[in-house]
Design a protein around this motif. Structure first.
Motif, PDB file in Angstrom:
ATOM      1  N   PHE A  14       0.968  -1.194   0.196  1.00 41.91           N
ATOM      2  CA  PHE A  14      -0.037  -0.316  -0.031  1.00 41.91           C
ATOM      3  C   PHE A  14       1.105   1.545  -0.312  1.00 41.91           C
ATOM      4  O   PHE A  14       0.674   2.042  -0.339  1.00 41.91           O
ATOM      5  CB  PHE A  14      -1.010  -0.051   1.314  1.00 41.91           C
ATOM      6  N   ARG A  15       1.676   1.186   0.696  1.00 38.12           N
ATOM      7  CA  ARG A  15       2.602   2.564   0.607  1.00 38.12           C
ATOM      8  C   ARG A  15       3.261   2.279  -0.613  1.00 38.12           C
ATOM      9  O   ARG A  15       3.488   3.406  -1.726  1.00 38.12           O
ATOM     10  CB  ARG A  15       4.220   2.452   1.331  1.00 38.12           C
ATOM     11  N   ALA A  16       3.779   1.159  -1.159  1.00 42.93           N
ATOM     12  CA  ALA A  16       4.705   1.787  -2.670  1.00 42.93           C
ATOM     13  C   ALA A  16       3.075   2.291  -3.457  1.00 42.93           C
ATOM     14  O   ALA A  16       3.308   3.168  -5.032  1.00 42.93           O
ATOM     15  CB  ALA A  16       5.135   0.038  -3.251  1.00 42.93           C
ATOM     16  N   ALA A  17       1.936   1.612  -3.639  1.00 46.87           N
ATOM     17  CA  ALA A  17       1.073   1.582  -4.263  1.00 46.87           C
ATOM     18  C   ALA A  17       0.408   3.485  -4.406  1.00 46.87           C
ATOM     19  O   ALA A  17      -0.337   3.808  -5.312  1.00 46.87           O
ATOM     20  CB  ALA A  17      -0.376   1.309  -3.989  1.00 46.87           C
ATOM     21  N   ASN A  18       0.330   3.883  -2.879  1.00 44.51           N
ATOM     22  CA  ASN A  18      -0.031   5.265  -2.773  1.00 44.51           C
ATOM     23  C   ASN A  18       1.468   6.155  -3.270  1.00 44.51           C
ATOM     24  O   ASN A  18       0.568   7.475  -3.781  1.00 44.51           O
ATOM     25  CB  ASN A  18      -0.170   5.366  -1.301  1.00 44.51           C
ATOM     26  N   ALA A  19       2.395   5.629  -3.457  1.00 45.13           N
ATOM     27  CA  ALA A  19       3.540   6.712  -3.859  1.00 45.13           C
ATOM     28  C   ALA A  19       3.489   6.553  -5.528  1.00 45.13           C
ATOM     29  O   ALA A  19       3.223   7.703  -5.419  1.00 45.13           O
ATOM     30  CB  ALA A  19       5.045   6.153  -3.144  1.00 45.13           C
ATOM     31  N   ALA A 133      -6.450   5.886   5.563  1.00 43.58           N
ATOM     32  CA  ALA A 133      -6.076   6.678   4.097  1.00 43.58           C
ATOM     33  C   ALA A 133      -5.589   5.632   3.482  1.00 43.58           C
ATOM     34  O   ALA A 133      -5.797   6.650   1.998  1.00 43.58           O
ATOM     35  CB  ALA A 133      -6.239   8.165   4.262  1.00 43.58           C
ATOM     36  N   SER A 134      -4.444   5.818   3.872  1.00 46.39           N
ATOM     37  CA  SER A 134      -3.478   4.462   2.560  1.00 46.39           C
ATOM     38  C   SER A 134      -4.488   3.134   2.165  1.00 46.39           C
ATOM     39  O   SER A 134      -3.910   2.992   1.430  1.00 46.39           O
ATOM     40  CB  SER A 134      -2.482   3.704   3.667  1.00 46.39           C
ATOM     41  N   TYR A 135      -5.326   3.229   2.588  1.00 43.72           N
ATOM     42  CA  TYR A 135      -6.255   1.942   1.752  1.00 43.72           C
ATOM     43  C   TYR A 135      -7.543   2.449   1.229  1.00 43.72           C
ATOM     44  O   TYR A 135      -8.075   1.975   0.504  1.00 43.72           O
ATOM     45  CB  TYR A 135      -6.743   0.981   2.736  1.00 43.72           C
ATOM     46  N   ILE A 149     -20.706   7.799   2.622  1.00 39.29           N
ATOM     47  CA  ILE A 149     -20.443   7.782   4.042  1.00 39.29           C
ATOM     48  C   ILE A 149     -18.473   6.886   3.793  1.00 39.29           C
ATOM     49  O   ILE A 149     -19.286   6.407   5.118  1.00 39.29           O
ATOM     50  CB  ILE A 149     -21.339   6.923   4.028  1.00 39.29           C
ATOM     51  N   LEU A 150     -17.637   6.862   2.887  1.00 39.40           N
ATOM     52  CA  LEU A 150     -16.467   7.219   3.728  1.00 39.40           C
ATOM     53  C   LEU A 150     -15.248   8.347   4.289  1.00 39.40           C
ATOM     54  O   LEU A 150     -15.706   9.174   3.574  1.00 39.40           O
ATOM     55  CB  LEU A 150     -15.502   6.529   2.047  1.00 39.40           C
ATOM     56  N   VAL A 151     -14.821   7.689   4.889  1.00 42.10           N
ATOM     57  CA  VAL A 151     -14.134   8.558   5.745  1.00 42.10           C
ATOM     58  C   VAL A 151     -12.509   7.802   6.066  1.00 42.10           C
ATOM     59  O   VAL A 151     -12.344   7.303   7.058  1.00 42.10           O
ATOM     60  CB  VAL A 151     -14.921   8.202   7.156  1.00 42.10           C
ATOM     61  N   PRO A 152     -11.837   7.377   4.957  1.00 40.07           N
ATOM     62  CA  PRO A 152     -10.692   7.719   4.976  1.00 40.07           C
ATOM     63  C   PRO A 152      -9.637   9.091   5.804  1.00 40.07           C
ATOM     64  O   PRO A 152      -9.966  10.212   5.567  1.00 40.07           O
ATOM     65  CB  PRO A 152     -10.018   7.676   3.559  1.00 40.07           C
ATOM     66  N   ILE A 153      -8.976   8.044   6.995  1.00 37.46           N
ATOM     67  CA  ILE A 153      -8.109   9.338   7.682  1.00 37.46           C
ATOM     68  C   ILE A 153      -6.725   8.624   8.060  1.00 37.46           C
ATOM     69  O   ILE A 153      -6.736   7.841   8.260  1.00 37.46           O
ATOM     70  CB  ILE A 153      -9.194   9.474   9.238  1.00 37.46           C
ATOM     71  N   ARG A 154      -6.129   9.680   7.768  1.00 38.55           N
ATOM     72  CA  ARG A 154      -4.210   9.705   7.789  1.00 38.55           C
ATOM     73  C   ARG A 154      -4.359   9.270   8.951  1.00 38.55           C
ATOM     74  O   ARG A 154      -4.751   9.989   9.809  1.00 38.55           O
ATOM     75  CB  ARG A 154      -3.500  10.804   6.829  1.00 38.55           C
ATOM     76  N   GLU A 155      -3.017   8.523   9.486  1.00 37.71           N
ATOM     77  CA  GLU A 155      -2.245   8.536  10.250  1.00 37.71           C
ATOM     78  C   GLU A 155      -1.194   9.588  10.850  1.00 37.71           C
ATOM     79  O   GLU A 155      -0.320   9.998   9.818  1.00 37.71           O
ATOM     80  CB  GLU A 155      -0.956   7.367  10.673  1.00 37.71           C
TER      81      GLU A 155
END
Length: 193
Positions: A14-19, A133-135, A149-155
């Motif tokens: 997921f880190r790679a995909a987000n980058a 949020a990473s997902y 209704i989606l709530v991605p929250i960053r770390e």
């Protein structure tokens, strides 16, 4: 990526995909915070009531003996598999946060997401879905029918599980769903958890 040699390969993927994706997250973060705050406003119209958080351990079997309608209800993970329990609890918030078991490419994760989507659709907008949020890459592509209704929250790189997410909209960097999601969400709703 090889789980046998790297048990954190799901998180690294997921880190790679987000980058690679490289989308600006400011707009996504603002939209998620807005959805979260609007939902909180509606929930808090019920008054100063306790919040019940539900894990998936053995004590969950006793949840059917009570309604929990005197408080807010926050559930997690595979509770979505049990349609009867879901509708009995009438959750206000669903949380999930595991790269492998909830957002990965394996059968278990795909089944979780299919069940979660069905339960969220059945809830008709009364339940929001809070997750790291990473997902968001996976969730946004598979949960289009309930995108409002989606709530991605960053770390946030902190360890404070007992802070109010409405004042600091960042998840703590802690290893399990209780400390990472359930307690921060619960503490945001009520001091009686």
């Amino acid at each position: 990526f090889d789980y046998e040699r790297n048990p954190l390969d799901g998180w690294h993927l997921f880190r790679a995909a987000n980058a690679i994706d490289g989308k600006p997250q400011i707009a996504t973060n603002c939209a998620a915070k807005s959805v979260f705050e609007k939902h909180l406003e509606l929930l808090k119209l019920r008054g100063d009531i306790p919040v019940y958080i539900f894990g998936t351990g053995p004590s969950l079997q006793s949840a059917v003996s009570r309604t929990f309608s005197d408080g807010f209800r926050v559930v997690c993970n595979t509770i979505v598999k049990d349609q009867i329990l879901w509708h009995h609890l009438k959750p206000d918030i669903l949380c999930a946060g595991d790269a492998i078991y909830h957002f990965g490419a394996n059968k278990h994760a795909k089944a979780f997401r299919a069940d979660a989507l069905e339960r969220l659709k059945e809830s008709g907008g009364s339940t929001i879905f809070v997750y790291p949020a990473s997902y968001d890459l996976v969730v946004r592509s598979e949960f289009r029918e309930v995108k409002e209704i989606l709530v991605p929250i960053r770390e946030g790189g902190h360890k404070d599980f007992d802070h109010d997410l409405s004042t600091r909209f960042l998840l703590p960097s802690l290893g399990n769903v209780l400390n990472h999601l359930l307690l921060p969400v619960g503490m945001t709703l009520s001091k009686d958890v």
